[in-house]
Design a protein around this motif. Structure first.
Motif, PDB file in Angstrom:
ATOM      1  N   ALA A 138       0.809  -1.217   0.000  1.00 36.25           N
ATOM      2  CA  ALA A 138       0.000   0.000   0.000  1.00 36.25           C
ATOM      3  C   ALA A 138       0.843   1.268   0.000  1.00 36.25           C
ATOM      4  N   THR A 150       4.034   4.051  -4.164  1.00 36.46           N
ATOM      5  CA  THR A 150       3.425   5.000  -5.098  1.00 36.46           C
ATOM      6  C   THR A 150       4.421   5.474  -6.144  1.00 36.46           C
ATOM      7  N   THR A 176      -6.097  -3.344   0.063  1.00 31.87           N
ATOM      8  CA  THR A 176      -4.763  -2.745   0.209  1.00 31.87           C
ATOM      9  C   THR A 176      -4.293  -1.955  -1.007  1.00 31.87           C
ATOM     10  N   ASN A 214      -3.719   0.876  -3.556  1.00 34.13           N
ATOM     11  CA  ASN A 214      -3.909   2.319  -3.346  1.00 34.13           C
ATOM     12  C   ASN A 214      -4.358   3.011  -4.637  1.00 34.13           C
ATOM     13  N   ALA A 215      -4.662   4.305  -4.518  1.00 29.70           N
ATOM     14  CA  ALA A 215      -5.240   5.038  -5.645  1.00 29.70           C
ATOM     15  C   ALA A 215      -4.289   5.106  -6.834  1.00 29.70           C
ATOM     16  N   GLN A 273      -1.946   2.952  -7.660  1.00 31.46           N
ATOM     17  CA  GLN A 273      -1.886   1.628  -8.280  1.00 31.46           C
ATOM     18  C   GLN A 273      -3.147   1.352  -9.096  1.00 31.46           C
TER      19      GLN A 273
END
Length: 482
Positions: free
Chosen positions: A195, A198, A283, A285-286, A288
């Motif tokens: 998570a 990025t 898990t 995230n935005a 991903q």
């Protein structure tokens, strides 16, 4: 009196820990099998499972699993166990199970089972049986044959072995012990993505996506068991949390209506959703989510806009074409009616291209699933079924319009037919597998348990061999013209 109680409490704890070993049993500690049914000299591994209460759909309940080979114990592990599946869970009397091997404290623990690489997540798959005599796979070999052939083609597929299973003192028949599909060096070998990741380079992989239903123990499973006996809406409950939608419908048109409509809404048949399998919906995230959604969209756009009358291709910048070809071949050979539209896995390593696979869930196939004639491609499912909630995405017909794709498919097919998928090799695998089950009398025990009769298994095996022989020849004739 308090000291005596304390003494017996200590003795009980020591006995419980000693009986809940999570490591394979040393050969010097082998224990003879005491089973619910006489298995004679059967060579099939025999699995005994004991649970502290009734098995549920969710969560896993604690238990103990022992495995015996030639009637001597080779493994004893603490486990968690639950039912698995969506439609198969509801309709089958012979349900499948998800198993997690655990240490004595209840934490997941990697264990090698029957020689497979150590892991903690396993599946016991039962053939779908509905009383009195509805059986999807009468040979019990559909999954196993497909997985073995796909692996023999040089791909990862779930390692699988036939076993017989006893649950809480009751014999429940032949099952296939198999690896759960998941990320890992010995399974779907892609990078870990957490998570906190990025960074633009990191979020290029790894991902596992599914085209599938949204129910079952891996996706929802938070309701009481009785809820899933009659509830079908959760099979089709797509949300921003668990999935993203293709920008294009099955007819290659850009979709104008909003995503994430009510289950089974009137336009659902036009949509294709990609369910997050790894990272899990909980898990991922935005950043991903945005990356993998945009990647799939860019692939689909390239596939639709490339001019196949030229030599230039841009869609191949996004996909590993060989993996698509192998996926096509195994689904078509198996006549997998659910192929391409359900239980369909794909994955992407960091910096790599999108790959199809591994193959999964072949119990409605080999000429028995209906809907698509045996003398047509499964990718033409939409020609015969017009309004299923899960249709075949446009990818496959569009790929088959590409002369380069057809040429590469023809070369691959010709290569495989000289060895791995030669008719003698495929029939040999089928014969050896059926002989293993019949010579050890496991077929008699299984069908006596579930049908109460000595089922004529040989007829079903003969029908399967006839199907495979004819299907291979039919594919030869079609692919020769590419």
């Amino acid at each position: 009196m308090l000291k005596i109680k304390h003494f017996f409490l200590v003795i009980f704890v020591l006995i419980f820990i000693n009986c809940s070993k999570d490591e394979p049993v040393d050969s010097q500690e082998t224990k003879p099998l005491v089973s619910a049914i006489d298995i004679g000299n059967s060579e099939l591994p025999y699995i005994k499972i004991k649970t502290i209460s009734s098995v549920l759909n969710e969560p896993k309940i604690a238990g103990e699993m022992e495995i015996y080979i030639n009637q001597k114990r080779v493994l004893n592990s603490t486990i968690g166990i639950e039912y698995r599946g969506s439609t198969s869970y509801r309709i089958s009397d012979k349900k499948s199970f998800g198993i997690e091997t655990r240490d004595a404290s209840g934490k997941g623990k990697d264990v090698s089972i029957l020689g497979f690489p150590a892991e903690e997540d396993w599946i016991l798959t039962g053939d779908v049986f509905q009383a009195p005599n509805t059986i999807f796979d009468r040979t019990l070999m559909y999954h196993y044959l497909g997985y073995e052939l796909f692996r023999n083609m040089g791909n990862y597929s779930s390692r699988s072995k036939f076993v017989e299973v006893e649950l809480n003192g009751v014999y429940i028949g032949i099952y296939v012990l198999m690896e759960k599909l998941k990320r890992g060096p010995d399974r779907i070998n892609i990078e870990s993505l957490i998570a906190a990741d990025t960074d633009a380079a990191k979020i290029t992989g790894g991902y596992i996506l599914k085209i599938d239903k949204t129910s079952g123990s891996d996706v929802l499973g938070t309701h009481p068991l009785s809820y899933y006996d009659t509830n079908w809406d959760d099979d089709c409950r797509y949300t921003e949390f668990n999935s993203f939608r293709s920008n294009y419908d099955i007819n290659r048109n850009r979709i104008a209506f909003p995503a994430y409509g009510a289950p089974y809404h009137s336009n659902k048949y036009l949509e294709t959703y990609f369910v997050y399998d790894y990272p899990k919906a909980e898990t991922i995230n935005a950043a991903q989510k945005a990356y993998i959604k945009n990647y799939v969209n860019d692939f689909e756009t390239a596939l639709l806009t490339d001019n196949f009358s030229t030599n230039t291709r841009t869609y191949t910048n996004y996909i590993d074409r060989k993996s698509f070809i192998d996926f096509f071949i195994i689904n078509e050979l198996a006549g997998n009616i659910d192929g391409y539209r359900l239980s369909t896995y794909m994955h992407k390593a960091r910096g790599g291209k999108l790959k199809m696979g591994p193959i999964w869930d072949l119990n409605i196939g080999y000429g028995t699933g209906g809907r698509v004639p045996v003398n047509d491609w499964i990718i033409n499912y939409n020609n015969y079924v017009t309004n299923d909630a899960w249709m075949v995405p446009f990818w496959w017909k569009r790929l088959m319009e590409d002369p380069q794709f057809r040429s590469e498919l023809k070369s691959r097919w010709t290569e495989l037919r000289t060895n791995t998928l030669s008719t003698p090799k495929v029939l040999e695998l089928t014969t050896n597998t059926s002989n293993y089950l019949t010579n050890n009398n496991a077929i008699i025990r299984n069908y006596t348990k579930w049908t109460g009769i000595n089922y004529n298994y040989n007829n079903s095996v003969t029908e399967l061999k006839t199907y495979l022989t004819n299907r291979l020849a039919w594919m030869d004739s079609k692919i020769a013209s590419f």
